[in-house]
Design a protein around this motif. Sequence first.
Motif, PDB file in Angstrom:
ATOM      1  N   HIS A 142     -23.839  32.223 -29.127  1.00  0.00           N
ATOM      2  CA  HIS A 142     -24.215  33.305 -27.897  1.00  0.00           C
ATOM      3  C   HIS A 142     -23.765  32.909 -26.754  1.00  0.00           C
ATOM      4  CE1 HIS A 142     -27.544  34.084 -30.929  1.00  0.00           C
ATOM      5  NE2 HIS A 142     -26.659  34.756 -31.272  1.00  0.00           N
ATOM      6  N   LEU A 145     -20.459  34.132 -25.491  1.00  0.00           N
ATOM      7  CA  LEU A 145     -20.178  35.603 -25.435  1.00  0.00           C
ATOM      8  C   LEU A 145     -21.101  36.018 -24.093  1.00  0.00           C
ATOM      9  CD1 LEU A 145     -20.369  36.272 -29.251  1.00  0.00           C
ATOM     10  CD2 LEU A 145     -18.391  36.032 -27.786  1.00  0.00           C
ATOM     11  N   ASP A 146     -21.009  37.358 -23.830  1.00  0.00           N
ATOM     12  CA  ASP A 146     -21.650  37.968 -22.584  1.00  0.00           C
ATOM     13  C   ASP A 146     -22.607  39.210 -23.001  1.00  0.00           C
ATOM     14  OD1 ASP A 146     -22.182  38.890 -20.269  1.00  0.00           O
ATOM     15  OD2 ASP A 146     -20.270  39.036 -19.398  1.00  0.00           O
ATOM     16  N   GLY A 147     -23.724  38.770 -23.012  1.00  0.00           N
ATOM     17  CA  GLY A 147     -24.757  39.779 -23.741  1.00  0.00           C
ATOM     18  C   GLY A 147     -25.205  40.825 -22.416  1.00  0.00           C
ATOM     19  N   ASP A 148     -24.629  40.654 -21.380  1.00  0.00           N
ATOM     20  CA  ASP A 148     -24.681  41.565 -20.159  1.00  0.00           C
ATOM     21  C   ASP A 148     -23.777  42.788 -20.483  1.00  0.00           C
ATOM     22  OD1 ASP A 148     -26.837  40.964 -18.516  1.00  0.00           O
ATOM     23  OD2 ASP A 148     -25.676  39.438 -17.464  1.00  0.00           O
ATOM     24  N   VAL A 150     -22.620  44.038 -23.072  1.00  0.00           N
ATOM     25  CA  VAL A 150     -23.011  44.784 -24.132  1.00  0.00           C
ATOM     26  C   VAL A 150     -24.281  45.653 -23.786  1.00  0.00           C
ATOM     27  CG1 VAL A 150     -23.906  44.982 -26.625  1.00  0.00           C
ATOM     28  CG2 VAL A 150     -22.208  43.481 -25.958  1.00  0.00           C
ATOM     29  N   ALA A 151     -25.559  44.773 -23.129  1.00  0.00           N
ATOM     30  CA  ALA A 151     -26.521  45.513 -22.786  1.00  0.00           C
ATOM     31  C   ALA A 151     -26.301  46.516 -21.657  1.00  0.00           C
ATOM     32  CB  ALA A 151     -27.422  44.489 -22.243  1.00  0.00           C
ATOM     33  N   LEU A 154     -25.071  49.566 -23.126  1.00  0.00           N
ATOM     34  CA  LEU A 154     -26.062  50.555 -23.961  1.00  0.00           C
ATOM     35  C   LEU A 154     -26.773  51.393 -22.858  1.00  0.00           C
ATOM     36  CD1 LEU A 154     -27.484  47.896 -26.489  1.00  0.00           C
ATOM     37  CD2 LEU A 154     -26.056  50.068 -27.029  1.00  0.00           C
ATOM     38  N   ARG A 155     -27.213  50.769 -21.881  1.00  0.00           N
ATOM     39  CA  ARG A 155     -27.875  51.605 -20.850  1.00  0.00           C
ATOM     40  C   ARG A 155     -27.070  52.583 -20.514  1.00  0.00           C
ATOM     41  NH1 ARG A 155     -30.210  46.421 -19.436  1.00  0.00           N
ATOM     42  NH2 ARG A 155     -28.522  46.145 -18.041  1.00  0.00           N
ATOM     43  N   LEU A 342     -16.447  39.822 -28.752  1.00  0.00           N
ATOM     44  CA  LEU A 342     -17.370  40.881 -27.954  1.00  0.00           C
ATOM     45  C   LEU A 342     -18.835  40.632 -28.619  1.00  0.00           C
ATOM     46  CD1 LEU A 342     -17.035  42.317 -25.475  1.00  0.00           C
ATOM     47  CD2 LEU A 342     -16.672  44.338 -26.929  1.00  0.00           C
ATOM     48  N   ALA A 343     -18.873  41.124 -29.750  1.00  0.00           N
ATOM     49  CA  ALA A 343     -20.354  41.207 -30.349  1.00  0.00           C
ATOM     50  C   ALA A 343     -20.155  41.673 -31.761  1.00  0.00           C
ATOM     51  CB  ALA A 343     -21.222  41.998 -29.288  1.00  0.00           C
ATOM     52  N   HIS A 388     -13.286  44.610 -17.893  1.00  0.00           N
ATOM     53  CA  HIS A 388     -14.067  43.492 -18.299  1.00  0.00           C
ATOM     54  C   HIS A 388     -13.799  42.754 -19.385  1.00  0.00           C
ATOM     55  CE1 HIS A 388     -16.764  45.362 -15.389  1.00  0.00           C
ATOM     56  NE2 HIS A 388     -17.198  46.360 -16.356  1.00  0.00           N
TER      57      HIS A 388
END
Lengths: 487, 487
Positions: A142, A145-148, A150-151, A154-155, A342-343, A388
């Motif tokens: 994790h 990677l860069d959860g931001d 993806v988050a 989604l937003r 990425l994810a 990005h």
Amino acid sequence: MYCTYNHDSCRRQVLKSPAFYISRESGGSLVEQIVQAVASRIDDKLLRTGARMPSIRQFADEQGVSRFTVVEAYDRLVAKGYLESRRGAGFFVRERASMLSQPAPVKPQTADTQQMDVVWLVRNMLRQMPPHKMPGSGVLPHDWLDGDLVANGLRAISRLNQNLLLHYGTQQGFLPLRQQLQLKLAELEIAAAPEQILTTSGVTQALDLVAREFTHPGDTIFVDDPAWFLMFGSFAIFGTKVIGIPRLHDGPDVNKLAELAAIHKPKLYITNSVLHNPTSTSLSAAKAFQILKTAEQFNFLVVEDDVYCDLHPGSAVQSATRIATLDQLNRVIYLGGFSKTLAANLRVGFIATSPELAIRLADRKMLSTLTTTEISERVVYKILSEGHYRKHVDRIRVRLDSVRDGICKRIESLGMKVDYRTPAGMFLWTETGTDTNKLTEQALEQGYLLSPGSLFSPNQLPSTRMRINIASMSDPGVWDFLERAMR
Amino acid sequence: MYCTYNHDSCRRQVLKSPAFYISRESGGSLVEQIVQAVASRIDDKLLRTGARMPSIRQFADEQGVSRFTVVEAYDRLVAKGYLESRRGAGFFVRERASMLSQPAPVKPQTADTQQMDVVWLVRNMLRQMPPHKMPGSGVLPHDWLDGDLVANGLRAISRLNQNLLLHYGTQQGFLPLRQQLQLKLAELEIAAAPEQILTTSGVTQALDLVAREFTHPGDTIFVDDPAWFLMFGSFAIFGTKVIGIPRLHDGPDVNKLAELAAIHKPKLYITNSVLHNPTSTSLSAAKAFQILKTAEQFNFLVVEDDVYCDLHPGSAVQSATRIATLDQLNRVIYLGGFSKTLAANLRVGFIATSPELAIRLADRKMLSTLTTTEISERVVYKILSEGHYRKHVDRIRVRLDSVRDGICKRIESLGMKVDYRTPAGMFLWTETGTDTNKLTEQALEQGYLLSPGSLFSPNQLPSTRMRINIASMSDPGVWDFLERAMR
């Protein structure tokens, strides 16, 4: 009637029947608190099955909350299975006998050597052990990677016109994403119009669709040896014969490829041309040309799985040729995806192929899963189109470079050998001098997941090799284990 | 240097080379404005391929923006394929010849009667025509669904621990969702532990997995006649034989089922027990029992596709028995999903079956698509567990009830007959007295998509029947068309 502890700060109220606490100043909403309180009383058997709950009015009056709040809370309790509503009669505590039995704790499945097969390893891979306990993992931890990204994606999508969340996606996948992929391919000098590209649920579905479209039970599929193990299981259940082509430092053994092609008349040859899994080697231009010549001679399709594409630092560091760059999607079906970089949870992969085969594969996809989710595809599109993604994979490559040499040396100092001493990628293909199936069993007992060489072999023979994920070697326990095992 | 129009309100600045406008007070960010301005100049050929862009410093100085802004904008232009970066030399306008060719406008594919097959209809279904132009659609129009529910779900998930967005989901699917599904099934008196449930990418993937796991090419699968057409195409490409069992008002013709089972020895019988597509009829308890007896006698599995479950108003209105309620997932594999009632784009369906078959199907799923996306599964979980789903489907049922009778009467006034005059569901199965393949062709010319009866027939013979979606009959043009056609 207030909390018997009479805390000034919280002014909890005690409900007459059933008695519990609700605080207007604690974190959760009133609805959530009521749900929580009633649920725990039922879980603790303080409210027995079949008991009638206070009416909405009674509950609201006793608690000093609005009836709307109680309606909402009771509704959620019904949805959660704690209460049931009987028309005209009110709400009752519901039979929950063993219904919400807790799942068994997540622990790796033990395996003896016989059982250690593809399905076993992939199941363990999906068990969500802590990443630093999985030097055999096929993905980046994790924190690499860069959860931001993806988050935020989604937003952003949740704020678009909501209709797009409701309908089916399109058959080939979200068009702007396919236009981005066209650009990505153009950088590799592969010309593909958006009509030649279709999205899939990861490279896994891409391989599944390709194998189903172009082979029948009894047909032969060539893979690399070693190669990504999930395929072996997947193709075996189709009833296709899987044969491995030995992988060398610059691609497959092309003489062997021609020799076996003459015997077995394969329908497909599936290969990672760049940063091959598990060896991290890449294909030379000369071998790419030989593969194509052989494919033409024996009339098979080449499936180029380029999922590690973006971890490659460019041919100045390690020469790397895509077969599709020579062939231009004539005989080559090119696959890519974003699970590695990425994810994995977005499940976005893609196929690029000739216009004619793209239509066939898109129809095949439609009959298998109707569409893929455009929500994920829009997230990937956003991350790619805003630039990005490029920076993100640059960071991953730099970080892999910063650990690779140290890990190589440390592994060699244990008496293991690193095949090919690759200058790129996330995997090392190591020679341990000992049966890695046994090693894997020992590691599992201590809670570590390794990837023994047998899994990467199309015939799954015991092996002394092992794949190591250099991003997952930060746990000193892993090194302790290897040190003891190699002694 | 300011805008030549010299608007005080916007104070646009004109860039020397190349000349365009950036406003500090308009909607978009500076970065977006630069991207937009450069991109349109390239699109309009005002900046030619190969031209060198101003350096970052030069651009920043001329525009009076920070260098960071320019770096960001150039990066996005690279990602969008407008510019390329040559190390040490700067940024250049890139060759884009026909790379972003616009896709052909979305219009329904014309079809002659020969071509009108399953794939043709499903492709058209996915073409995203306006819902009111699609009386043949299989889904509810956007304004019958609730985009807010899904958007809120996505936002909530974007705020959770981001690691969960990155890793693969679990093999069987998100556990709390499976626990919710256990509750949903318990309401139908079907006992299923979470271990017996696995999520799929819609019911389509569920059917695909079941057919692949339990049949081989040459095997026979029974379906209802009429039935959901996607299956026919899907099974045909496996090489399985598809045979239809006539559907009556209370389920299949069970005598015919037994008779054909004796002859064909099917492996599976796939049926919608409740609100059967396209007739909206439901199964009586007696027939459910007969089906099970026949399945036992001839040793086939029953696949109960209950995707319309939540549109059913309860057996007081239309008697309805799930076969799994009698059999308790012994010989019955139960399928469900949320594409019809919540959002097709989430791609969340599920399979409930015996513990043993659940393991086999979960492995099969893993080898086909690895995992399904937990992001969608968490959205569905949230909507279910917070009680929103129940209210949402209640509203849909009320709305369907409010239009059904009026549409039935109006259709009958045109001289068409409504089979079964169903009191529930979203579909009417109508008898037009004319070849509905021809009718569909005529409708397409005017931009309307119908569902001719031939598609629902396993042998795809021409038919005078047609399926009508009562939620998609609001367009006066549809009625005008039918009036003229029925005259």
